[in-house]
Design a protein around this motif. Structure first.
Motif, PDB file in Angstrom:
ATOM      1  N   UNK A  68     148.335  38.923 -32.010  1.00  0.00           N
ATOM      2  CA  UNK A  68     149.536  38.915 -32.848  1.00  0.00           C
ATOM      3  C   UNK A  68     149.231  39.772 -34.064  1.00  0.00           C
ATOM      4  N   UNK A  69     150.166  40.614 -34.470  1.00  0.00           N
ATOM      5  CA  UNK A  69     149.911  41.446 -35.644  1.00  0.00           C
ATOM      6  C   UNK A  69     151.004  41.224 -36.688  1.00  0.00           C
ATOM      7  N   UNK A  70     150.585  41.177 -37.938  1.00  0.00           N
ATOM      8  CA  UNK A  70     151.520  41.056 -39.058  1.00  0.00           C
ATOM      9  C   UNK A  70     151.171  42.204 -39.995  1.00  0.00           C
ATOM     10  N   UNK A  71     151.754  43.358 -39.730  1.00  0.00           N
ATOM     11  CA  UNK A  71     151.378  44.565 -40.472  1.00  0.00           C
ATOM     12  C   UNK A  71     152.650  45.207 -41.033  1.00  0.00           C
ATOM     13  N   UNK A  91     151.255  42.080 -30.091  1.00  0.00           N
ATOM     14  CA  UNK A  91     152.448  41.263 -30.323  1.00  0.00           C
ATOM     15  C   UNK A  91     152.821  41.368 -31.798  1.00  0.00           C
ATOM     16  N   UNK A  92     153.525  42.451 -32.176  1.00  0.00           N
ATOM     17  CA  UNK A  92     153.856  42.610 -33.591  1.00  0.00           C
ATOM     18  C   UNK A  92     154.915  41.606 -34.041  1.00  0.00           C
ATOM     19  N   UNK A  93     154.669  40.968 -35.174  1.00  0.00           N
ATOM     20  CA  UNK A  93     155.607  39.965 -35.703  1.00  0.00           C
ATOM     21  C   UNK A  93     156.201  40.462 -37.013  1.00  0.00           C
ATOM     22  N   UNK A  94     157.416  40.019 -37.284  1.00  0.00           N
ATOM     23  CA  UNK A  94     158.085  40.378 -38.531  1.00  0.00           C
ATOM     24  C   UNK A  94     157.321  39.744 -39.697  1.00  0.00           C
ATOM     25  N   UNK A  95     156.763  40.560 -40.610  1.00  0.00           N
ATOM     26  CA  UNK A  95     155.979  39.987 -41.701  1.00  0.00           C
ATOM     27  C   UNK A  95     156.800  39.067 -42.605  1.00  0.00           C
ATOM     28  N   UNK A  96     158.128  39.127 -42.528  1.00  0.00           N
ATOM     29  CA  UNK A  96     158.951  38.295 -43.410  1.00  0.00           C
ATOM     30  C   UNK A  96     159.237  36.911 -42.825  1.00  0.00           C
ATOM     31  N   UNK A 215     162.707  52.552 -38.770  1.00  0.00           N
ATOM     32  CA  UNK A 215     162.918  51.272 -38.087  1.00  0.00           C
ATOM     33  C   UNK A 215     161.679  50.389 -38.221  1.00  0.00           C
ATOM     34  N   UNK A 216     161.886  49.061 -38.253  1.00  0.00           N
ATOM     35  CA  UNK A 216     160.718  48.175 -38.315  1.00  0.00           C
ATOM     36  C   UNK A 216     159.882  48.296 -37.039  1.00  0.00           C
ATOM     37  N   UNK A 217     158.575  48.268 -37.214  1.00  0.00           N
ATOM     38  CA  UNK A 217     157.701  48.430 -36.041  1.00  0.00           C
ATOM     39  C   UNK A 217     157.308  47.085 -35.420  1.00  0.00           C
ATOM     40  N   UNK A 218     158.190  46.109 -35.538  1.00  0.00           N
ATOM     41  CA  UNK A 218     158.023  44.876 -34.766  1.00  0.00           C
ATOM     42  C   UNK A 218     159.234  44.708 -33.850  1.00  0.00           C
ATOM     43  N   UNK A 219     160.006  45.785 -33.720  1.00  0.00           N
ATOM     44  CA  UNK A 219     161.193  45.766 -32.861  1.00  0.00           C
ATOM     45  C   UNK A 219     161.054  46.919 -31.873  1.00  0.00           C
ATOM     46  N   UNK A 220     161.578  46.727 -30.672  1.00  0.00           N
ATOM     47  CA  UNK A 220     161.370  47.714 -29.610  1.00  0.00           C
ATOM     48  C   UNK A 220     161.969  49.077 -29.950  1.00  0.00           C
ATOM     49  N   UNK A 221     163.040  49.091 -30.728  1.00  0.00           N
ATOM     50  CA  UNK A 221     163.708  50.355 -31.060  1.00  0.00           C
ATOM     51  C   UNK A 221     162.724  51.327 -31.741  1.00  0.00           C
ATOM     52  N   UNK A 222     162.062  50.860 -32.794  1.00  0.00           N
ATOM     53  CA  UNK A 222     161.112  51.731 -33.508  1.00  0.00           C
ATOM     54  C   UNK A 222     159.871  52.020 -32.681  1.00  0.00           C
ATOM     55  N   UNK A 631     157.098  43.485 -48.152  1.00  0.00           N
ATOM     56  CA  UNK A 631     156.987  42.904 -49.486  1.00  0.00           C
ATOM     57  C   UNK A 631     158.368  42.754 -50.116  1.00  0.00           C
ATOM     58  N   UNK A 632     159.204  43.792 -49.941  1.00  0.00           N
ATOM     59  CA  UNK A 632     160.576  43.685 -50.456  1.00  0.00           C
ATOM     60  C   UNK A 632     161.254  42.493 -49.784  1.00  0.00           C
ATOM     61  N   UNK A 633     161.100  42.424 -48.473  1.00  0.00           N
ATOM     62  CA  UNK A 633     161.734  41.335 -47.713  1.00  0.00           C
ATOM     63  C   UNK A 633     161.222  39.985 -48.189  1.00  0.00           C
ATOM     64  N   UNK A 634     159.896  39.920 -48.366  1.00  0.00           N
ATOM     65  CA  UNK A 634     159.301  38.635 -48.729  1.00  0.00           C
ATOM     66  C   UNK A 634     159.831  38.186 -50.081  1.00  0.00           C
ATOM     67  N   UNK A 635     159.883  39.125 -51.009  1.00  0.00           N
ATOM     68  CA  UNK A 635     160.320  38.748 -52.339  1.00  0.00           C
ATOM     69  C   UNK A 635     161.801  38.405 -52.353  1.00  0.00           C
ATOM     70  N   UNK A 636     162.586  39.181 -51.602  1.00  0.00           N
ATOM     71  CA  UNK A 636     164.007  38.868 -51.539  1.00  0.00           C
ATOM     72  C   UNK A 636     164.206  37.506 -50.902  1.00  0.00           C
ATOM     73  N   UNK A 637     163.414  37.251 -49.873  1.00  0.00           N
ATOM     74  CA  UNK A 637     163.550  35.985 -49.155  1.00  0.00           C
ATOM     75  C   UNK A 637     163.208  34.839 -50.087  1.00  0.00           C
TER      76      UNK A 637
END
Ligand code: AMP
Length: 654
Positions: A68-71, A91-96, A215-222, A631-637
């Motif tokens: 699993x990766x959180x990058x 297995x890339x995961x959304x860091x947020x 695109x985020x690199x935890x989604x197939x599109x990117x 980081x932006x996502x985390x802080x916004x969240x």
């Protein structure tokens, strides 16, 4: 396509073989580019793959083991994906994600280890420790973009070592499903490279191409379109920290990409940013622009083509198909606005009742089959039984072919909410809300939204004597779910509307409840409406209203509760900078979320002690840009979810 064939004439079917071949063909060609970094060549990438494979084996990891990766997005996310998938299963995961989400994903993946950048503070660490999953620290090298090392405690001996083969699973991603548990989609090396080849052929990619990845690199599109199709073509990809509208035109000017691929919401933000700038876009060499993952409104397509002077190619993608299924062609082929184009990889048919195949103009379920399609969900025989029949995979999307063989998507059979390309399983949201002690039943549903296509709402029935406000329920959900899954609008009902069979009826619920947009949202905030009082509040209210597309903004309204997100926050900060020339750090919005408090910060010139106007807009944007998307996502969240003050620590900058 570039010369992708091996000497024997067969294209490589494993990532390790592909990278080695591209390095042989063009060792000095650039593979990965990162803002402010020396580029990584194909020879450099091949050496990084070799080094990583050896390191993984030393640590006791090999093909068949899941990492699993959180990058956060950027060159290390791209490079670690390529290198880890070459020798194990990535297995890339959304860091947020929130802790409960990491708990689910790490367990469901049966991950052998978690790979995470050294120093990245993430709830994933505590979850991994609790679950007994080993941690491998990824340290970004000082060398070219994407270089990294892995450090960690060895995990015994790997069952297999060396590079993974064509039928090994290279990537596993979760997909939102009709159940509350997301389904696990394994994609083999062959699935991925086949898809990358399909995308490269559709887009006529050559080594001269350069993709700007937003695109985020935890989604197939990117992963498939930006990274893998680029590698297949021996081309280069610029790995940005994620989509940041204020940076977009600077990136176009600086990196001179020949294309980018994004979801429609991002394209809309590009147009909004172009309007804000007022001037013509910088000279660029865009050959085309690609859109996928959600429906592209024809008006957005036309405006983008006019603004960027390049054709916009809409494609239809899905995780289970390793992304691309259909695409509009490049010129001189005809692109049809509103259509996702012609089959561009797998075979596609439209299925009707009892296995019938439907002809042109007839609406049915879209079915696919081909070597890019997953062999089946992992550990989920039930889902496989309903998703596959006679070799065809049921997409859950509804549509028809026109007489020219172009596919139009008309709706969905599956219960899924597509919020600007982010997929939400409504059951997961229902179950989260039902964990609240005052909630007896919850049914979340899609609300039409001009910007995102769909927004999320929830109908809630309270327990007898139970008390909760929409704001309390949102806050409760925000502590358990990633921000985009938190319902924007919550309505209380005496009972849930049921269909003829007695089942709650989710599809079409917004229309039945007379909800046509999220605009009547945040009733709690509206009830406490107080008109903006000071000149700054009044002007700021107009800016917020136009960016957030709400009719009215009161002093007590909270930016995030009105629908603000990281993309809109960066747009707003730029407006503020232009209107007041006040020096507002991005962190200030996270601390001062209401109109009243943010206006006070503007009046104080941001309260940074720096004279207003001392910093250029480029510096402000650079500040936003230096935060990784995560980081932006985390802080916004945090700001959004906890309602608390979340100062931006210096140390949290990248
Ligand atoms: P994902 O697995 O996240 O890529 O989501 C796949 C789903 O996104 C598809 O099944 C469709 O419902 C939707 N989708 C993808 N591309 C398009 C498009 N161009 N237009 C409309 N919906 C799309």
């Amino acid at each position: 396509m570039s010369g992708g064939a091996a000497p024997g004439g067969r294209p490589p079917h494993s990532l390790a073989a592909l990278v080695a071949e591209r390095a042989r063909e063009g060792p000095a060609r650039i593979a990965l580019v990162g803002p402010g970094r020396e580029p990584l060549t194909y020879a450099g990438l091949a050496a990084l793959v070799d080094r990583t494979l050896a390191r993984l084996n030393e640590l006791g990891i090999g093909p068949g083991d899941t990492l699993a990766t959180v990058v956060p997005n950027g060159p290390e996310a791209a490079a670690s994906f390529i290198c880890l998938a070459a020798g194990a299963t990535a297995a890339p995961l959304n860091p947020a994600y929130q802790a409960p989400e990491f708990e689910f994903y790490l367990s469901d993946l049966r991950a052998k280890a978690l790979v995470i950048p050294r120093g990245l503070d993430s709830p994933a660490r505590a979850v991994a420790a609790r679950l007994g999953v080993g941690v491998l620290e990824l340290s970004a090298g000082v060398g070219p973009a994407g270089s990294f090392d892995l450090e960690g405690v060895g995990m015994g001996r790997a069952a297999r070592s060396g590079a993974a083969g064509p039928d090994d699973v290279a990537l596993v991603l979760h997909t939102s499903g009709t159940t509350s548990r997301p389904k696990l989609v394994p994609l083999t090396q062959r699935n991925l490279l086949c898809s990358a080849g399909n995308i490269g052929r559709t887009l006529a990619l050559t080594p001269e191409d350069r993709c700007l990845n937003v695109m985020p690199l935890f989604h197939i599109h990117g992963l498939a379109a930006a990274v893998l199709a680029t590698l297949q073509a021996g081309a280069s990809v610029v790995c940005t920290p994620g989509f940041l509208a204020p940076m977009f035109f600077d990136w176009l000017a600086e990196f001179q990409p020949t294309w980018y691929s994004a979801v429609p919401t991002m394209h809309q933000s590009v147009l909004a940013r172009a309007k804000e700038r007022g001037d013509a876009p910088p000279p660029c060499r865009l050959r085309f622009v690609r859109s996928s993952s959600a429906a592209l409104p024809p008006q957005v397509m036309a405006a983008l083509e006019a603004k960027l002077g390049a054709p916009v190619i809409e494609a239809y993608g899905m995780t289970e198909a390793a992304h691309q299924m259909a695409s509009n062609p490049l010129p001189p082929g005809r692109r049809k606005p509103g259509s996702v184009g012609r089959p561009a990889g797998p075979e596609i048919t439209v299925g009707g009742e009892r296995g019938a195949r439907l002809g042109a103009g007839q609406v049915g379920e879209i079915l696919i089959r081909g070597p890019n399609v997953t062999g089946g969900y992992a550990h989920n025989p039930e889902a496989n039984a309903s998703a596959f029949s006679e070799g065809w995979f049921h997409t859950g999307d509804q549509g028809y072919f026109d007489a020219d063989g172009y596919l139009f998507i008309t709706g969905r059979i599956k219960e899924l909410i597509n919020r600007g390309g982010e997929k939400i399983s409504p059951r997961e949201v229902d179950e989260t809300l039902m964990d609240h002690p005052a909630v007896a039943q919850a049914l979340s549903f899609a609300i039409p939204d001009e910007r995102l296509g769909e927004e999320i709402g929830a109908a809630v029935v309270l327990r007898p004597g139970g008390r909760a406000t929409p704001a309390e329920l949102r806050e409760f959900a925000a502590g358990r779910l990633i921000h985009f899954k938190v319902p924007r609008r919550i309505v209380f009902l005496d009972e849930l509307p049921k269909g003829p069979t007695g089942k709650p009826q989710r599809i079409g619920l917004a229309a039945r409840l007379g909800i046509t947009s999220v605009e009547e949202k945040t009733p709690a905030a509206r009830a406490a409406y107080q008109a903006p009082a000071t000149p700054t509040e009044k002007r700021l209210a107009d800016i917020w209203a136009s960016i957030l597309r709400v009719p009215q903004v009161g002093r007590r309204d909270d930016f995030f509760w009105l629908g603000g997100d990281s993309i809109l926050a960066t747009q707003m900060m730029v407006h503020v900078r232009e209107a007041w020339r006040a020096d507002i750090p991005v962190s200030r919005l996270l601390e001062a979320r209401t109109l009243e408090s943010f206006a006070a910060a503007v009046d104080r010139g941001g309260g940074t002690g720096t004279p207003a106007g001392a910093r250029s807009i480029e510096q402000l944007i650079a500040e936003i840009g230096t935060l990784s998307e995560a980081e932006v996502e985390r802080q916004l969240r945090e700001a959004e979810g906890k309602g608390g003050v979340t100062p931006l620590a210096e140390g949290s900058r990248e």
